[in-house]
Design a protein around this motif. Structure first.
Motif, PDB file in Angstrom:
ATOM      1  N   VAL A  84       0.611  -1.273   0.401  1.00  0.00           N
ATOM      2  CA  VAL A  84      -0.342   0.414  -0.310  1.00  0.00           C
ATOM      3  C   VAL A  84       0.847   1.185   0.056  1.00  0.00           C
ATOM      4  O   VAL A  84       1.264   0.952   0.707  1.00  0.00           O
ATOM      5  CB  VAL A  84      -1.004  -0.163   1.138  1.00  0.00           C
ATOM      6  N   GLY A  85       0.901   1.582  -0.857  1.00  0.00           N
ATOM      7  CA  GLY A  85       1.779   3.394  -0.874  1.00  0.00           C
ATOM      8  C   GLY A  85       1.094   4.290  -0.302  1.00  0.00           C
ATOM      9  O   GLY A  85      -0.273   4.689  -0.965  1.00  0.00           O
ATOM     10  N   VAL A  86       1.649   5.645   0.468  1.00  0.00           N
ATOM     11  CA  VAL A  86       0.967   6.066   1.163  1.00  0.00           C
ATOM     12  C   VAL A  86       1.200   7.524   0.791  1.00  0.00           C
ATOM     13  O   VAL A  86       2.967   7.740   1.320  1.00  0.00           O
ATOM     14  CB  VAL A  86       0.962   5.923   2.743  1.00  0.00           C
ATOM     15  N   LEU A  87       1.396   8.752   0.019  1.00  0.00           N
ATOM     16  CA  LEU A  87       1.295   9.816  -0.260  1.00  0.00           C
ATOM     17  C   LEU A  87       1.154  10.480   0.014  1.00  0.00           C
ATOM     18  O   LEU A  87      -0.428  10.856   0.743  1.00  0.00           O
ATOM     19  CB  LEU A  87       1.460   9.321  -1.638  1.00  0.00           C
ATOM     20  N   VAL A  88       1.056  12.346   0.717  1.00  0.00           N
ATOM     21  CA  VAL A  88       0.979  12.468   1.838  1.00  0.00           C
ATOM     22  C   VAL A  88       1.655  14.030   1.160  1.00  0.00           C
ATOM     23  O   VAL A  88       2.566  14.144   0.677  1.00  0.00           O
ATOM     24  CB  VAL A  88       0.672  12.386   3.192  1.00  0.00           C
ATOM     25  N   CYS A  89       0.561  15.495   0.832  1.00  0.00           N
ATOM     26  CA  CYS A  89       0.868  16.311   0.810  1.00  0.00           C
ATOM     27  C   CYS A  89       0.036  17.398   1.504  1.00  0.00           C
ATOM     28  O   CYS A  89      -1.261  17.314   1.529  1.00  0.00           O
ATOM     29  CB  CYS A  89       1.220  16.944  -0.374  1.00  0.00           C
ATOM     30  N   GLY A  90       0.779  18.572   2.437  1.00  0.00           N
ATOM     31  CA  GLY A  90       0.286  19.245   3.442  1.00  0.00           C
ATOM     32  C   GLY A  90       0.648  19.672   4.532  1.00  0.00           C
ATOM     33  O   GLY A  90       1.289  19.640   4.164  1.00  0.00           O
ATOM     34  N   PRO A  91      -0.239  19.705   5.410  1.00  0.00           N
ATOM     35  CA  PRO A  91       0.710  20.790   6.387  1.00  0.00           C
ATOM     36  C   PRO A  91       1.846  20.079   6.998  1.00  0.00           C
ATOM     37  O   PRO A  91       0.975  18.745   7.136  1.00  0.00           O
ATOM     38  CB  PRO A  91      -0.319  21.598   7.549  1.00  0.00           C
ATOM     39  N   LYS A  92       2.921  20.904   8.047  1.00  0.00           N
ATOM     40  CA  LYS A  92       3.885  19.910   8.014  1.00  0.00           C
ATOM     41  C   LYS A  92       3.239  18.585   9.421  1.00  0.00           C
ATOM     42  O   LYS A  92       3.717  17.552   9.283  1.00  0.00           O
ATOM     43  CB  LYS A  92       5.171  20.432   8.805  1.00  0.00           C
ATOM     44  N   SER A  93       2.373  19.413  10.126  1.00  0.00           N
ATOM     45  CA  SER A  93       1.808  18.742  11.406  1.00  0.00           C
ATOM     46  C   SER A  93       0.817  17.087  10.277  1.00  0.00           C
ATOM     47  O   SER A  93       1.165  16.297  11.183  1.00  0.00           O
ATOM     48  CB  SER A  93       0.971  19.570  12.205  1.00  0.00           C
ATOM     49  N   MET A  94       0.697  17.349   9.521  1.00  0.00           N
ATOM     50  CA  MET A  94      -0.014  16.382   8.861  1.00  0.00           C
ATOM     51  C   MET A  94       0.674  15.276   8.174  1.00  0.00           C
ATOM     52  O   MET A  94       0.634  13.883   8.357  1.00  0.00           O
ATOM     53  CB  MET A  94      -0.365  16.801   7.895  1.00  0.00           C
ATOM     54  N   ARG A  95       1.682  15.679   7.908  1.00  0.00           N
ATOM     55  CA  ARG A  95       2.808  15.040   7.362  1.00  0.00           C
ATOM     56  C   ARG A  95       3.943  14.094   8.133  1.00  0.00           C
ATOM     57  O   ARG A  95       3.861  13.091   8.192  1.00  0.00           O
ATOM     58  CB  ARG A  95       4.102  15.869   6.060  1.00  0.00           C
ATOM     59  N   HIS A  96       3.925  14.886   9.043  1.00  0.00           N
ATOM     60  CA  HIS A  96       4.319  14.363  10.437  1.00  0.00           C
ATOM     61  C   HIS A  96       3.659  12.736  11.058  1.00  0.00           C
ATOM     62  O   HIS A  96       3.830  12.236  11.188  1.00  0.00           O
ATOM     63  CB  HIS A  96       5.147  14.888  11.193  1.00  0.00           C
ATOM     64  N   ASP A  97       2.719  13.121  11.239  1.00  0.00           N
ATOM     65  CA  ASP A  97       1.361  12.556  11.960  1.00  0.00           C
ATOM     66  C   ASP A  97       1.185  11.722  10.162  1.00  0.00           C
ATOM     67  O   ASP A  97       1.605   9.895  11.292  1.00  0.00           O
ATOM     68  CB  ASP A  97       0.348  12.938  11.568  1.00  0.00           C
TER      69      ASP A  97
END
Length: 691
Positions: free
Chosen positions: A656-669
């Motif tokens: 499962v590929g998980v891609l995240v793009c957004g605020p720093k807190s979201m990426r870190h979580d």
């Protein structure tokens, strides 16, 4: 596969050898055994003291850059997929903490090895230095001599950092794709190296100020510009410039006063100029490859930016988001998550800004689109002008992106975005739509898109998921689920009929040109020609100048001003690059101009309804919508935030590929969730364009 393995082995051997030389440089073996033999064989009358370092430290990286271009050319032509699957476990987040951010196992290992190299180098430099202390002044004490030696060697270590500093910011680099990186994703390495080198240079400079002022009362040496050796005053000027760049580059300053950071950081040109006078020609060769490749890239970007790009249409969303669609050459191919740099003189004559490309070069062969959220003064002025004018003068650089797309190799994709962070996922979705529409043999992954927005108007970002023009699309084979969360509104508002998307077709200007590859369709091969020919031209011209201009003066025992040698190096580097790049560029420009005459204007069908509009007005007839599949795949949640942890841990499948793009807190979580032991099937990747 065998050819790829052979290329990788070749690159690995050259790179390991290059690092080995760096590890040997500060040792007694290199100084007492290797150096005499190398100088005897390599420091000829053509290169003098630069011969050894040119061969050992400059040539390997230039060779890697040329071979990398050739490899990327054949890889692009064969459309071979990225083979980083075996490295996925090592690319999982290993550490999530400020100020380093998200660091995977590979990055952590390389960072540890680089720190070990710095410590090893400093320890060996001091070991050799303390064993052969030279008293520079009468009455100088041993501890003072050691203090001076430590200060000097810290400058050597800072120079080691500078040898790698420019590689991450070379946007069209052929080196970064070899390790699966792009310039945008490796900016953090530039930041790390910048902080470490500036700290070392600061300690080096302060140490010598203390030594000259408090210990030996020789402050006049700070203002010395020697004709036979290094310039101290040039080092002082470089130190002052570096302090300005360093202070304004800290995260808090950069985010609150980006324009201050932007303009002050351009002092790097003056810094490099005076820094070279301070380190001398021999040490200049140690850091030459990074600077050489950066100048090539910067000059090619300058040549591309001189042309005005043809802006054909815009979509203005009620939430202040803009989609700019440019005409492009069919020869221009790029990958999802690419970035295009824009310059709009009517908004600001100096600033360039990077924006995510939302289009797909296969699905939209004649157009290229970028999405821009109106958040700062620059973007707000741009939104106003697009609303009022029927033509806008725009220059572009790029696009820049990964050498290949690996998103299709996953069984399923979970894409998590916050606000305008959805924009890089638009290009990924369009790539997958192209594969499913054209009947590709590659099985498309199941897609879950989780998007968080503040207000309902921001939901209009979903209108950008599908292109404005192009061939009819069949989304029946696309396994897509969209979960949209509106955090600041608890219920569905009444649709405001006045807030509709504005789609404008702009008037063409005959002086504008489609966006095209700066070096044509075989750009990687052309770049290989530029790198190799400019470096060879530099070596030939340097050899001739040294042999027939500098050496005769030194042979007569006369003094040839040391700074003139450095000026010759700088001039020959720049002139060699200018000649080689200009010839190749002009040669390719003729071909590109002939192809552009055949590119016709693109016609657009302006939609009357959009998926996001339907999401807020359920009473609309479904049959009247052009994109039913997309509408049926979307679910909107009001007054809620996604429980990302539960969603990810419930994902089934081994890949499962998980891609995240957004605020720093979201990426870190999200990174912390993927790094946990209970989520071994999750393969994390953060997409961030915030510098």
């Amino acid at each position: 596969m065998k050819s790829n393995a052979a290329w990788q082995v070749c690159f690995l051997v050259v790179f390991v050898g290059y690092i080995f030389i760096w590890a040997m440089l500060p040792t007694k073996v290199y100084k007492n055994t290797w150096t005499p033999k190398l100088n005897k064989n390599l420091n000829s009358t053509y290169f003098r003291e630069q011969g050894t370092n040119l061969l050992l430290f400059s040539f390997p990286i230039m060779l890697l850059a040329v071979l990398g271009c050739v490899h990327l050319h054949f890889k692009t032509k064969s459309n071979s997929p990225s083979n980083w699957r075996c490295f996925r476990p090592m690319r999982r987040p290993a550490m999530v903490m400020a100020p380093l951010g998200i660091v995977n196992a590979v990055e952590l290992a390389f960072a540890a090895m680089f720190v070990a190299l710095l410590i090893w180098s400093l320890a060996n430099y001091l070991y050799i230095s303390f064993g052969n202390l030279h008293m520079h002044t009468t009455g100088e004490k041993v501890w003072q001599a050691k203090f001076r030696s430590v200060s000097l060697r810290l400058g050597y270590i800072g120079n080691t950092c500078w040898a790698f500093l420019f590689f991450p910011v070379t946007r069209g680099s052929s080196l970064l794709p070899l390790v699966g990186l792009t310039s945008e994703s490796s900016i953090k390495y530039h930041i790390w190296l910048g902080h470490v080198s500036n700290f070392l240079f600061a300690v080096h400079s302060v140490g010598f100020i203390i030594y000259w002022w408090a210990m030996t009362d020789q402050m006049y040496l700070m203002l010395q510009w020697s004709s036979t050796y290094l310039s101290n005053v040039a080092g002082v000027i470089a130190f002052v410039l570096s302090l300005g760049m360093w202070v304004t580059s800290f995260d808090r300053v950069r985010r609150k006063a980006f324009e201050v950071f932007f303009y002050v950081h351009h002092l790097y040109v003056l810094f490099v100029f005076f820094y070279m006078f301070h380190v001398g020609v021999a040490y200049l060769c140690l850091i030459l490859p990074g600077i050489f490749l950066f100048i090539i890239d910067r000059y090619l970007r300058f040549l591309q930016s001189r042309r005005k790009s043809r802006l054909v249409s815009t979509r203005l969303l009620p939430n202040g988001t803009m989609e700019l669609t440019f005409s492009k050459s069919p020869e221009l191919s790029y990958t999802p998550t690419s970035v295009l740099f824009l310059h709009v003189p009517s908004v600001c004559k100096l600033q360039w800004h990077p924006f995510t490309v939302t289009s797909n070069s296969n699905l939209e062969p004649q157009t290229l689109s970028v999405a821009i959220k109106s958040q700062g003064s620059w973007t707000q002025k741009l939104y106003t002008q697009l609303s009022s004018f029927d033509h806008l003068e725009v220059s572009t650089e790029g696009p820049y992106g990964p050498a290949s797309s690996h998103f299709l190799s996953h069984e399923s994709l979970v894409m998590i975005s916050g606000g305008s962070g959805i924009t890089p996922f638009i290009s990924i979705l369009r790539q997958i739509i192209h594969k499913t529409t054209t009947g590709s043999t590659i099985k498309a992954p199941n897609i879950l898109l989780i998007s968080t927005f503040k207000n309902t108007t921001d939901l209009r970002m979903l209108d950008l998921l599908l292109p404005l023009s192009g061939t009819p699309l069949d989304l029946s084979n696309l396994q897509l689920q969209i979960e949209a969360y509106i955090t600041r509104e608890t219920e569905k508002p009444v649709e405001d009929s006045k807030k509709q998307i504005q789609t404008k077709l702009l008037k063409p200007n005959p002086l504008d040109s489609p966006i095209s590859p700066v070096l044509g369709k075989n750009s990687w091969l052309c770049l290989a020609v530029i790198i190799s020919s400019s470096f060879v031209l530099f070596l030939i011209s340097l050899g001739l100048v040294t042999r027939y201009h500098i050496y005769p003066v030194e042979r007569r025992k006369d003094n040839y001003h040391y700074s003139f040698k450095i000026l010759w190096d700088m001039f020959l580097v720049c002139s060699s690059i200018f000649v080689a790049a200009s010839v190749v560029f002009l040669w390719q420009k003729r071909k590109i101009s002939a192809e552009e005459k055949q590119i016709q204007n693109v016609d657009f069908a302006i939609p009357t309804m959009s998926p996001a509009s339907w999401l807020c007005t359920r009473d609309t007839e479904l049959e009247s919508l052009p994109h039913q599949s997309l509408v049926q795949s979307t679910k909107v949640h009001f007054g809620a935030r996604p429980d990302v942890k539960s969603i990810l841990l419930e994902c089934k499948g081994s890949d499962v590929g998980v891609l995240v793009c957004g605020p720093k807190s979201m990426r870190h979580d999200v990174a912390k969730i993927c790094a946990s032991g209970s989520a071994k099937n999750l393969h994390f990747e953060s997409i961030s364009f915030s510098w």
